[in-house]
Motif scaffolding. Structure first.
Motif, PDB file in Angstrom:
ATOM      1  N   THR A 109       8.943  21.690   3.311  1.00  9.18           N
ATOM      2  CA  THR A 109      10.190  21.767   4.085  1.00  9.18           C
ATOM      3  C   THR A 109      10.849  23.120   3.836  1.00  9.18           C
ATOM      4  N   GLY A 122      11.302  11.762   8.881  1.00 11.31           N
ATOM      5  CA  GLY A 122      11.468  12.857   9.838  1.00 11.31           C
ATOM      6  C   GLY A 122      10.764  14.138   9.428  1.00 11.31           C
ATOM      7  N   ILE A 123      10.588  14.335   8.118  1.00 14.22           N
ATOM      8  CA  ILE A 123       9.929  15.590   7.718  1.00 14.22           C
ATOM      9  C   ILE A 123       8.418  15.530   7.989  1.00 14.22           C
ATOM     10  N   THR A 132       7.277  14.112  10.882  1.00 11.18           N
ATOM     11  CA  THR A 132       7.188  14.460  12.311  1.00 11.18           C
ATOM     12  C   THR A 132       7.519  15.933  12.534  1.00 11.18           C
ATOM     13  N   ASP A 133       8.354  16.514  11.668  1.00 12.55           N
ATOM     14  CA  ASP A 133       8.613  17.963  11.772  1.00 12.55           C
ATOM     15  C   ASP A 133       7.306  18.748  11.624  1.00 12.55           C
ATOM     16  N   ASP A 155       5.228  18.350  14.751  1.00 14.88           N
ATOM     17  CA  ASP A 155       5.761  19.210  15.826  1.00 14.88           C
ATOM     18  C   ASP A 155       5.362  20.670  15.604  1.00 14.88           C
ATOM     19  N   TYR A 156       5.480  21.137  14.364  1.00 13.43           N
ATOM     20  CA  TYR A 156       5.152  22.527  14.065  1.00 13.43           C
ATOM     21  C   TYR A 156       3.665  22.806  14.307  1.00 13.43           C
ATOM     22  N   ARG A 207      11.635  30.344  16.794  1.00 11.12           N
ATOM     23  CA  ARG A 207      11.861  28.906  16.722  1.00 11.12           C
ATOM     24  C   ARG A 207      12.471  28.494  15.386  1.00 11.12           C
ATOM     25  N   HIS A 208      12.025  29.146  14.307  1.00  9.71           N
ATOM     26  CA  HIS A 208      12.478  28.763  12.956  1.00  9.71           C
ATOM     27  C   HIS A 208      12.948  29.999  12.184  1.00  9.71           C
ATOM     28  N   TRP A 252      13.339  29.689   8.225  1.00 11.74           N
ATOM     29  CA  TRP A 252      12.266  29.239   7.334  1.00 11.74           C
ATOM     30  C   TRP A 252      11.701  30.388   6.502  1.00 11.74           C
TER      31      TRP A 252
END
Ligand SMILES: [Zn+2]
Length: 292
Positions: free
Chosen positions: A183, A230-231, A233-234, A237-238, A270-271, A274
């Motif tokens: 994350t 949720g992490i 599915t993150d 998605d990535y 997008r990120h 990060w």
């Protein structure tokens, strides 16, 4: 590999995240993993060692104090240095259990990774001083149910994804994923052709979709803050975005260099917050050569 902060585990941050489940958080330090200590009535399992014997000594000391005489076990999510290169320290104190492909990774690829990581900087080389690669005591093929007394921990090989011998550890809704999940940073693709090309973005996605279906309540990633389902599915998605952006360009006969350049720009946009930007290029390279 820009960061050269000393990869030192801080056991002072250890926190009980569920009944008899403790996590030593990595505090977002590069090359420090999240480490778990899981207790049952008669045994305690440590998940990950930290990099090298000095980090592992601190983890072992914490686990021994926590165990209060309970029997110790050790497992690791994969063979990478910050996860498994402290196992020697546990040798006389704990039973070391891992899946077969990971045991093979450690034996076959461990020495090369030791050399590669020593070259990353002085602080990393320092933590790797005195490392002798450990031999697991118990090796299983696909899954292993470890009885800690009153609770059973499930150790499962996921199949090749981030590495060949990836393994997840689950107990009472808590899932330790190792580097299948990070994350606050871009997913780590250890794509080092020609030395190591085991990582597969396509297979990684398949594994992640299966883990999402398990609906864990708490996910402990290899690196970064803990989270809920949720992490998982993150990451899906990535990886999907990285794959689609890479393949769309590759399939229009764009050169690999141009694909890397363009997809990196897309991902950074997008990120923007990060860390670990160097892993985007590795991820694109991996997927570019992944037949799918
Ligand atoms: Zn890793």
């Amino acid at each position: 590999m820009a960061e050269l902060v000393a990869p030192v585990v801080d056991v002072g941050g250890a926190e009980e995240i569920a009944r008899d489940v403790v996590v030593i958080p990595n505090r977002r330090l590069p090359l420090v993993p999240n480490i778990g200590v899981i207790g049952g009535s008669h045994s305690v399992l440590v998940v990950e060692t930290g990099m090298g014997p000095r980090n592992a000594e601190k983890v072992l000391a914490l686990a021994t104090e926590y165990a209060k005489g309970r029997r110790l076990y050790l497992t690791t999510t994969h063979f990478h240095p910050e996860h498994a290169f402290g196992a020697q320290t546990f040798a006389t104190e704990a039973t070391f259990v891992v899946n077969r492909r990971q045991a093979e990774d450690l034996a076959v690829k461990g020495p090369g990774y030791l050399d590669m990581f020593r070259s990353l900087g002085e602080s990393v080389a320092h933590e790797l001083e005195g490392v002798a690669l450990a031999t697991p005591d118990v090796v299983f093929d696909e899954s292993y149910d470890l009885d800690l007394g009153g609770r059973t921990v499930s150790l499962r090989a996921t199949g090749r994804a981030h590495s060949r011998g990836d393994q997840v550890v689950g107990v009472d809704g808590v899932l330790f994923t190792g580097d299948l999940v990070e994350t606050g940073q871009f997913a780590i693709f250890p794509w080092f052709p020609p030395h190591d090309v085991d990582v597969s973005g396509v297979r990684w996605l398949e594994v992640m979709r299966r883990l999402v279906e398990e609906h864990p309540t708490t996910v402990v990633p290899g690196h970064g803050d803990l989270g809920g389902p949720g992490i998982l599915t993150d990451i899906v998605d990535y990886l999907e975005l990285l794959r689609d952006e890479t393949w769309r360009r590759r399939d229009s006969a764009m050169s690999e260099d141009t694909v890397v350049e363009e997809v990196t720009a897309v991902m950074l946009a997008r990120h923007p917050d990060w860390a670990g930007r160097e892993w985007i290029e590795k991820g694109v390279g991996c997927l570019f050569h992944d037949a799918g």
